[in-house]
Write an enzyme that holds these catalytic residues in place. Structure first.
Site, mmCIF file in Angstrom:
data_model
loop_
_atom_site.group_PDB
_atom_site.id
_atom_site.type_symbol
_atom_site.label_atom_id
_atom_site.label_comp_id
_atom_site.label_asym_id
_atom_site.label_seq_id
_atom_site.Cartn_x
_atom_site.Cartn_y
_atom_site.Cartn_z
ATOM 1 N N ASP A 50 0.867 -1.177 0.000
ATOM 2 C CA ASP A 50 0.000 0.000 0.000
ATOM 3 C C ASP A 50 0.910 1.236 0.000
ATOM 4 O O ASP A 50 2.136 1.141 0.144
ATOM 5 C CB ASP A 50 -0.955 -0.017 1.202
ATOM 6 C CG ASP A 50 -2.191 0.857 0.956
ATOM 7 O OD1 ASP A 50 -2.144 1.710 0.045
ATOM 8 O OD2 ASP A 50 -3.191 0.711 1.681
HETATM 9 C C1 NOJ Z 1 -4.002 3.898 0.360
HETATM 10 C C2 NOJ Z 1 -5.189 2.999 0.549
HETATM 11 O O1 NOJ Z 1 -5.063 2.302 1.762
HETATM 12 C C3 NOJ Z 1 -5.395 1.987 -0.571
HETATM 13 O O2 NOJ Z 1 -6.620 1.349 -0.368
HETATM 14 C C4 NOJ Z 1 -5.317 2.660 -1.895
HETATM 15 O O3 NOJ Z 1 -5.536 1.718 -2.919
HETATM 16 C C5 NOJ Z 1 -3.964 3.328 -2.045
HETATM 17 N N1 NOJ Z 1 -3.808 4.322 -0.991
HETATM 18 C C6 NOJ Z 1 -3.762 3.972 -3.399
HETATM 19 O O4 NOJ Z 1 -4.507 5.119 -3.522
#
Ligand code: NOJ
Length: 712
Positions: free
Chosen positions: A253
């Site tokens: 993530d």
């Molecule tokens: C953080 C989030 O936790 C995740 O769900 C998301 O896909 C990513 N950022 C990318 O934006």
């Protein structure tokens, strides 16, 4: 394609960049062209051409700019990824609402339409579905999931994967693993889960989704039993790659790899890169740990080049699967964008999903409204177009139908409306209340549109108080004093604790954040053009102190059998609150009435290898057509591990005309009764089970079933 040959010709630096993802802002440095993401600018511009993937950009123009940036290598097409979570330009209701439709085809259709739109705008991969098991309404991200049941989440997740694939984009199951168990519902917080609970409850939906071959899996931000997920060898290597044989791309993530420093698990970014690479996290989302340190780590022998090659190959394979080597811009199409985005078909699906995902929680008979009823609209969501909720992607408020617009269109007359106050949790400006009361006085029925402000749920938006904001409650009390009938229409990104407000009103329609067709859906539901049929997929607590509260819980050794406020000392209880939630999982009313009766099992004893059928009659005993969700639950009464008091094992949604009845049937096999037993084996244990059928998880018909070993 000969991946091995391509990889053999890559330098270590090129490989490290291939495995690195940057924000679109890093590439195009054009604030208008990015949706989210700050420029990290950690990669020297001359190296940007080697980067493997980019996230979150704003449509065709941005995609073209990225693809044609002078430094982007034409023989190494970038993967363009985006959070297409519940729609692209056509924004569907939140996933928690889609889950509540109990309609897998509809969930698939929402994903498919989202994918078609996203693809036309250059998206190759969406970061969805999110299938975290969620039990705590304080957590801001519960709305991205389909709720507190692993079985439903698994099926809904699979439906989404199928939909994204049909629509022509790749997808990413997230957040692996157990992100939804964040302690005290505070985002990014620690999780500590037994092996048994992990296997039995938390991992199931991710693993179920793998059956549809999603291209990617995203690791989560949380610590799990002391180990950050980006360093969790047992789950990432042994389970995901080993046991599950997942050979797609694993992505971290956002910045997650570098967060191992703050977790107190890695001393510096280089150590983070070493740990993540050794766990075969193929893409480093925005930490730049790989970009900076992977080559050095390989040279020092701390990460094997063979492993890095394997990781690169997975990324190249994905690019190849998406056809990017033939034509990196293949999917981009202005024409398809015009044809599909916000098309009549997409809007129709969005409206259906909003209708079927909204839940009628209370109704003393005031609903449905008559078209000529003298109504007014009061509250912050009366005229608002902020109905899309978080991850609205490229949805624009100007395309959203407000409740006022929806009702005026349906009734053909103008409806007086006053916002009265803001929906924000700390709203304090009361200056609009007087006007609201003046308008309310002139009507017979007040439709109050309130709830949680759309930007107060979602990532990093946990709440310690999940009641309606104080000013809205005050407004409701004042409206109640008018003596008029009140219909409360609520919008929120999480279950709210509604104990104080329910007694003030005549009906409650809970619409989550319903997406761009929200206003039309609300109008159709309030006036009965559509009969409410949605169910909640998270229990609604009476008060925040009950959180986490979920239907598939365990019995304590001192269960409180009679859940009243009477003294029940030395039972498991609160002295100041009931144990049961205000509304249970699977609950939702209709304008008609359904009766479920004559439950029977084909046989009450079953031997291993056999199956039984449980059936019942569902009758529409009201005077209008409607749809009902019949839910099958089981309880394993005694096991080598204690089993939840109820677990969903099947459901079907049935449409019946007034007076009509039908037989519902579910097959129960050994698989239905299986779980991870104390020995770790996944199997059904012989003994007694309770089989339950209901139209919510609380009010069920029950019968006993016994499982025996095979006859010798
Ligand atoms: C953080 C989030 O936790 C995740 O769900 C998301 O896909 C990513 N950022 C990318 O934006």
């Amino acid at each position: 394609m000969d991946y091995k040959k391509i990889i053999a010709n890559m330098t270590l630096e090129e490989k490290a960049l291939e495995l690195s993802q940057v924000a679109a802002a890093d590439i195009i440095q054009d604030a208008d062209a990015v949706v989210t993401g700050i420029s990290h600018s950690g990669v020297p511009r001359e190296q940007l051409g080697e980067i493997g993937s980019v996230l979150n950009f704003s449509g065709i123009e941005a995609a073209k700019k990225i693809r044609s940036a002078p430094f982007v290598k034409k023989d190494n097409p970038l993967l363009l990824m985006q959070d297409v979570v519940h729609g692209y330009k056509t924004v569907y209701p939140l996933n928690i609402a889609i889950g509540g439709t109990f309609d897998l085809e509809l969930a698939e259709a929402c994903a498919e339409m989202s994918a078609i739109e996203a693809k036309a705008n250059g998206v190759n991969v969406t970061f969805a579905p999110m299938v975290d098991l969620v039990r705590d309404a304080r957590w801001g991200r519960v709305n991205e999931s389909t709720g507190e049941d692993p079985y439903l989440n698994g099926l809904m997740g699979r439906a989404s994967v199928r939909g994204y694939h049909k629509g022509g984009i790749a997808c990413c199951v997230k957040h692996f693993a157990a992100y939804g168990a964040a302690e005290s519902g505070r985002d990014y917080n620690t999780t500590d889960i037994s092996d048994h609970a992990l296997k039995e409850y938390y991992l199931k939906s991710y693993l179920e989704c793998l059956k549809e071959n999603p291209e990617m899996v995203m690791t989560s931000f949380n610590l799990l039993n002391g180990i950050p997920m980006n360093g969790h060898t047992e789950l990432l290597v042994d389970l995901l790659r080993g046991q599950e044989k997942f050979d797609g791309v694993v992505i971290s993530d956002y910045g997650g790899i570098s967060e191992m420093i703050a977790h107190g698990y890695a001393e510096d970014l280089k150590e983070c890169a070493r740990i993540a690479a050794n766990n075969e996290i193929d893409i480093d989302m925005c930490s730049l740990a790989y970009a900076k340190y992977l080559p050095e780590l390989v040279r020092e022998g701390k990460v094997s080049e063979e492993k890095v090659n394997r990781m690169v190959e997975r990324v190249l394979r994905l690019k190849d699967k998406l056809g990017l080597y033939e034509n990196a811009s293949a999917g981009i199409s202005e024409e398809r964008d015009k044809t599909y985005c916000l098309s009549r078909e997409a809007r129709e699906i969005a409206r259906r999903a909003a209708e079927d995902g909204s839940v009628l929680l209370e109704n003393n008979g005031i609903l449905p409204l008559k078209k000529d009823a003298n109504v007014c609209l009061i509250g912050p969501y009366a005229e608002s177009r902020e109905l899309m909720g978080e991850w609205a992607c490229l949805g624009k408020t100007e395309n959203v139908v407000s409740v006022k617009k929806g009702i005026e269109k349906l009734t053909g007359k103008s409806v007086p409306s006053v916002a009265a106050c803001s929906a924000q949790w700390n709203a304090a400006d009361e200056s609009g209340l007087a006007e609201a009361l003046r308008v309310a006085e002139k009507s017979e029925i007040i439709i109050v549109c309130m709830g949680e402000y759309c930007k107060e749920s979602g990532e990093s938006h946990s709440r310690s108080n999940i009641e309606l904001a104080a000013l809205q409650v005050k407004l409701l009390h004042k409206l109640k004093e008018t003596g008029k009938k009140i219909v409360l229409v609520l919008f929120a990104g999480r279950p709210l604790a509604l104990t104080e407000v329910v007694p003030l009103v005549d009906a409650v329609l809970f619409c989550w954040h319903p997406g761009i067709e929200g206003g039309n859906a609300v109008a159709n539901l309030l006036y009965g053009t559509v009969n409410p049929n949605g169910k909640i997929t998270m229990s609604f607590p009476r008060s925040v102190g009950q959180c986490p509260v979920y239907y598939n819980c365990f019995s304590t050794g001192r269960p409180k059998h009679n859940d009243t406020y009477e003294n029940a000392c030395f039972t498991s209880r609160y002295i100041d609150e009931l144990n049961a939630p205000l509304y249970p999982f699977g609950y939702g009313l209709s304008y008609t009435k359904f009766e479920l009766k004559d439950m029977r099992l084909s046989v009450s004893t079953m031997r291993r290898g056999e199956s039984v059928t449980v059936s019942a009659t569902l009758k529409n005993i009201g005077n209008r057509a409607g749809r009902e969700v019949v839910q099958l639950y089981i309880r394993d009464k005694f096991g080598s591990c204690a089993r939840p008091v109820k677990e969903l094992k099947g459901f079907c949604k049935i449409a019946l005309a007034a007076g009509e009845q039908t037989q519902v049937r579910f097959k129960i096999s050994e698989e239905t009764l299986a779980y991870f037993t104390a020995s770790g084996e996944y199997k059904a244990e012989t003994g007694d089970f309770e089989v339950m059928l209901g139209t919510n998880s609380r009010d069920v018909l029950k019968t006993d079933l016994r499982l025996l070993d095979r006859e010798l």
